[in-house]
Design an enzyme around this catalytic site. Structure first.
Site, PDB file in Angstrom:
ATOM      1  N   GLU A  46       0.831  -1.201   0.000  1.00  0.00           N
ATOM      2  CA  GLU A  46       0.000   0.000   0.000  1.00  0.00           C
ATOM      3  C   GLU A  46       0.864   1.247   0.000  1.00  0.00           C
ATOM      4  O   GLU A  46       1.999   1.237   0.492  1.00  0.00           O
ATOM      5  CB  GLU A  46      -0.947   0.061   1.215  1.00  0.00           C
ATOM      6  CG  GLU A  46      -2.142  -0.854   1.151  1.00  0.00           C
ATOM      7  CD  GLU A  46      -1.931  -2.147   1.907  1.00  0.00           C
ATOM      8  OE1 GLU A  46      -2.755  -3.060   1.754  1.00  0.00           O
ATOM      9  OE2 GLU A  46      -0.925  -2.233   2.641  1.00  0.00           O
ATOM     10  N   SER A  47       0.303   2.315  -0.550  1.00  0.00           N
ATOM     11  CA  SER A  47       0.876   3.658  -0.464  1.00  0.00           C
ATOM     12  C   SER A  47      -0.238   4.600  -0.025  1.00  0.00           C
ATOM     13  O   SER A  47      -1.412   4.364  -0.320  1.00  0.00           O
ATOM     14  CB  SER A  47       1.432   4.124  -1.818  1.00  0.00           C
ATOM     15  OG  SER A  47       2.464   3.266  -2.272  1.00  0.00           O
TER      16      SER A  47
END
Length: 308
Positions: A46-47
Site C-alpha cells: 500500500e501507499s
C-alpha cells in the site's frame, strides 16, 4: 511542484523488517489516476496520500492505494502515515498531539501515538468498523487456495470465512505452524473463489507456533499472488473473531507475521467488546526508511514521471 514522500517500515523496531509503506505528504491536487500510478510505481502493498481534512478538527484525509486499486482502510498504512506525519511535524517545530484522526473511505480512524523518551516510536489505531462476519467457504476450497491438504485446515473453531473491521479478508485457521510455512497461493483457486463478499486476499493463521515469540503466527496472500509481511486490518479482524467465538469481552494478542518472507513483523492486537460488538485496536513500532521528492508530468518542465 516537487512533492515530498517518505517510506516507513511498520510493525518493527529495525530497518528492513516489518511492512514498508510509501507516504506522499503533499498530495493535494493529485488526481485519483495519478495516485494510482504512483502506488503502482512505489510497488509496496500500500501507499498513502495525505490531503487536508474536510473537518478542520481532524488531522488529515488519507487515501490508501494498493498497486491496482484504492481500498477503504488498512492497518500498516495508517500507522506508517501517522509516524511519518509526527516525524514531519517534529522537524518543522510543530507540537505533535497524542492522537491523530484520519478521514478515510471506511470512516474516521483514530490513532494514538507511542512515545519513548519524548520521541514517537510507533502507534496504535482503532479500526473504523466493528467486526462483521460474512460468507464462508469449505475447507477443501481453502486448502486449494493455499496449496494445502484439507487436513491442514482447522474448522473446529470456525469455518474459513470473510471477516472485516473496515477491509474484508478471508480468514483461515490452519492446523499447524508447519502448514502455515508450507502455504502458497494458487492463482486458479483464487480466481474461482475470490473476490468473496469484498475479500480479495486470504489471511491464514495458526495457534501452535512458538509461544515465546507470539500468541499467533500468520501469513497473508493477496490476489496478486504476493505475500504481505504484516496486515493490521486482518489481524484486528481475526482477533475480534476469536474474542467473539470465545465469549471474551477483552482479548490481547501478540501476532507474528512476515517471518516466512524474511520481513519479520510483530503486531499488538486488542479486541474490545462494546454494546454487543467487537472493536479492533492494532499497534506496532515504526522505523523511517527513505525520503525524497517526486514530480509528475506537467508540473515541472512537462517532464515524465521522475523520482529523486
Amino acid at each position: 511542484m516537487l512533492r515530498r514522500y517518505v517510506t516507513v517500515d511498520v510493525f518493527t523496531d529495525r530497518l528492513f523488517a516489518g511492512n514498508p509503506v510509501a507516504v506522499v505528504l503533499d498530495a493535494q491536487g493529485l488526481s485519483t489516476r495519478q495516485m494510482q500510478a504512483l502506488a503502482n510505481e512505489f510497488g509496496y502493498s500500500e501507499s498513502t496520500f495525505v490531503l487536508p481534512p474536510a473537518d478542520p478538527g481532524h488531522t488529515a484525509q488519507v487515501r490508501i492505494f494498493t498497486p491496482d486499486r484504492e481500498i477503504p482502510f488498512a492497518g500498516h498504512p495508517n500507522l506508517g502515515t501517522a509516524y511519518a506525519l509526527a516525524d514531519d511535524m517534529t522537524a518543522r517545530g510543530i507540537p505533535v498531539p497524542e492522537i491523530f484522526t484520519f478521514e478515510e473511505v471506511a470512516g474516521k480512524v483514530t490513532i494514538e501515538l507511542w512515545r519513548r523518551d519524548g520521541h514517537v516510536v510507533g502507534a496504535e489505531l482503532r479500526a473504523p468498523e466493528p467486526l462483521s462476519c460474512r460468507g464462508q467457504i469449505r475447507a477443501t476450497q481453502a486448502a486449494a487456495c493455499l496449496s494445502l491438504k484439507e487436513s491442514d485446515i482447522r474448522i473446529d473453531g470456525h469455518a474459513p470465512r470473510v471477516v472485516s473491521v473496515g477491509l474484508p479478508f478471508l480468514v483461515v485457521q490452519l492446523a499447524t505452524r508447519d502448514a502455515l510455512a508450507r502455504a502458497r497461493p494458487d492463482r486458479g483457486a483464487y480466481a474461482r473463489i475470490l473476490p468473496l463478499d469484498g475479500a480479495h486476499s486470504i489471511y491464514a493463521y495458526a495457534l501452535d507456533g512458538p509461544r515465546d515469540t507470539s500468541d499467533v503466527h500468520a501469513r497473508m496472500f493477496t490476489g496478486r499472488m504476493t505475500e504481505d509481511p504484516a496486515t493490521g486490518s486482518a489481524t484486528g479482524a481475526m482477533t475480534c473473531l476469536l474474542a467473539r467465538l470465545r465469549g471474551l469481552e477483552d482479548l490481547d494478542l501478540l501476532v507474528a507475521q512476515g517471518d516466512d518472507c524474511r520481513r519479520p513483523s510483530r503486531l499488538y492486537a486488542r479486541a474490545r467488546a462494546q454494546d454487543g460488538a467487537w472493536y479492533a485496536h492494532v499497534g506496532g513500532h515504526c522505523v523511517s526508511a527513505f525520503n525524497g521528492t517526486l514530480a509528475l508530468e506537467g508540473e515541472i518542465d512537462q517532464t515524465p514521471l521522475a523520482m529523486a
